[in-house]
Design a protein around this motif. Structure first.
Motif, PDB file in Angstrom:
ATOM      1  N   VAL A  43       0.811  -1.196   0.022  1.00 36.29           N
ATOM      2  CA  VAL A  43       0.161   0.052   0.029  1.00 36.29           C
ATOM      3  C   VAL A  43       0.939   1.235  -0.005  1.00 36.29           C
ATOM      4  CG1 VAL A  43      -0.209   0.162   2.426  1.00 36.29           C
ATOM      5  CG2 VAL A  43      -2.275   0.988   1.033  1.00 36.29           C
ATOM      6  N   LEU A  46       0.499   7.822   1.857  1.00 37.25           N
ATOM      7  CA  LEU A  46      -0.462   9.237   1.753  1.00 37.25           C
ATOM      8  C   LEU A  46       0.387  10.292   1.748  1.00 37.25           C
ATOM      9  CD1 LEU A  46      -3.185   7.982   4.545  1.00 37.25           C
ATOM     10  CD2 LEU A  46      -3.158   7.493   1.953  1.00 37.25           C
ATOM     11  N   PRO A  67      -1.851   3.985   5.151  1.00 34.10           N
ATOM     12  CA  PRO A  67      -3.187   3.338   5.943  1.00 34.10           C
ATOM     13  C   PRO A  67      -2.927   1.991   6.342  1.00 34.10           C
ATOM     14  CG  PRO A  67      -3.556   3.675   3.432  1.00 34.10           C
ATOM     15  CD  PRO A  67      -2.312   4.235   3.792  1.00 34.10           C
ATOM     16  N   LYS A  74      -9.146   0.831  11.800  1.00 38.77           N
ATOM     17  CA  LYS A  74      -8.251   1.884  10.667  1.00 38.77           C
ATOM     18  C   LYS A  74      -7.298   2.398  11.390  1.00 38.77           C
ATOM     19  CE  LYS A  74     -11.370   2.542   6.673  1.00 38.77           C
ATOM     20  NZ  LYS A  74     -10.394   2.168   5.900  1.00 38.77           N
ATOM     21  N   HIS A 109      -7.854  11.008  11.639  1.00 43.28           N
ATOM     22  CA  HIS A 109      -7.465   9.658  11.993  1.00 43.28           C
ATOM     23  C   HIS A 109      -7.319   9.641  13.487  1.00 43.28           C
ATOM     24  CE1 HIS A 109      -6.464   8.486   7.936  1.00 43.28           C
ATOM     25  NE2 HIS A 109      -6.002   9.929   7.856  1.00 43.28           N
ATOM     26  N   ASP A 165      -4.256  -1.407   4.460  1.00 38.75           N
ATOM     27  CA  ASP A 165      -5.910  -1.036   4.370  1.00 38.75           C
ATOM     28  C   ASP A 165      -6.097  -1.244   2.993  1.00 38.75           C
ATOM     29  OD1 ASP A 165      -8.257  -0.085   4.268  1.00 38.75           O
ATOM     30  OD2 ASP A 165      -7.914   1.775   5.436  1.00 38.75           O
ATOM     31  N   TRP A 166      -6.637  -2.532   2.750  1.00 36.47           N
ATOM     32  CA  TRP A 166      -6.521  -2.909   1.377  1.00 36.47           C
ATOM     33  C   TRP A 166      -7.871  -1.519   0.809  1.00 36.47           C
ATOM     34  CZ3 TRP A 166      -2.857  -5.341  -0.175  1.00 36.47           C
ATOM     35  CH2 TRP A 166      -2.249  -6.435   0.451  1.00 36.47           C
ATOM     36  N   ALA A 167      -8.728  -1.341   1.309  1.00 29.84           N
ATOM     37  CA  ALA A 167      -9.614  -0.283   0.668  1.00 29.84           C
ATOM     38  C   ALA A 167      -8.877   0.842   0.370  1.00 29.84           C
ATOM     39  CB  ALA A 167     -10.594   0.029   1.718  1.00 29.84           C
ATOM     40  N   SER A 168      -7.565   1.150   0.751  1.00 26.94           N
ATOM     41  CA  SER A 168      -6.944   2.529   0.632  1.00 26.94           C
ATOM     42  C   SER A 168      -5.725   2.089  -0.432  1.00 26.94           C
ATOM     43  CB  SER A 168      -6.239   3.117   1.620  1.00 26.94           C
ATOM     44  OG  SER A 168      -7.292   3.525   2.521  1.00 26.94           O
ATOM     45  N   LYS A 170      -3.484   1.239  -3.700  1.00 27.19           N
ATOM     46  CA  LYS A 170      -3.481   1.487  -5.080  1.00 27.19           C
ATOM     47  C   LYS A 170      -2.926   0.383  -6.103  1.00 27.19           C
ATOM     48  CE  LYS A 170      -3.321   6.264  -3.458  1.00 27.19           C
ATOM     49  NZ  LYS A 170      -2.639   7.518  -3.451  1.00 27.19           N
TER      50      LYS A 170
END
Length: 170
Positions: A43, A46, A67, A74, A109, A165-168, A170
């Motif tokens: 990941v 940010l 993330p 989270k 956060h 955090d796989w949802a974040s 890319k």
């Protein structure tokens, strides 16, 4: 920092090569086997929560945050935080750390984790994660796994594996 004019700025994509060279000089090739790097492989950090320190145009330090989740909660993983050796013990790392935590909190956060020296990071509110509450992939010295609550009580009841955090991702 009274003797240096330090500027802390959000990292940009154009900073990547200079930061990688800084990591090579300060951490060496062994950094890739560490647990935190195993998570970073999956990941991206940010950019809006990662910062550079410059004196004039000279890059003298960097901190990144990415993330993660701890169990299902989270969080951010801070690091690496690094400063060019000639500029250490001059407040550069502290300024980067304070900016990273301030902006993370401002963006909502609640938790920041890292693997590092508690004596250094405790000044910014980090505490050792209680034994068995969190795990990381690969080798890690769990006495160096630290957490900072950006919101009081945010780590209460949190446990599990620290993973990207796989949802974040890319």
């Amino acid at each position: 920092m009274s003797d240096l004019s330090l500027t802390i700025l959000a990292e940009t994509a154009n900073d990547a090569q200079a930061i990688e060279r800084l990591h090579e000089r300060t951490f060496g090739p062994g950094r890739f086997v560490l647990s935190a790097y195993r998570i970073r492989e999956h990941v991206d950090h940010l950019l809006d929560l990662s910062f550079t320190a410059r004196i004039g145009t000279l890059l003298v330090g960097s901190v990144r945050q990415l993330p993660v989740v701890v169990g299902e909660t989270k969080a951010l993983l801070l690091g690496p935080l690094t400063v060019e050796p000639p500029f250490r013990s001059r407040g550069v790392g502290r300024a980067l750390l304070e900016r990273a935590l301030h902006d993370a909190k401002a963006k909502g956060h609640r938790l920041v984790l890292l693997v590092g020296d508690e004596a250094y990071y405790s000044r910014a509110g980090f505490k050792t994660v209680p034994q068995g509450r969190a795990t990381m992939p690969g080798p890690v010295d769990y006495s160096r796994l630290l957490v900072a609550e950006l919101v009081d009580g945010a780590f209460n009841g949190v446990s599990g594996a620290i993973r990207p955090d796989w949802a974040s991702a890319k």
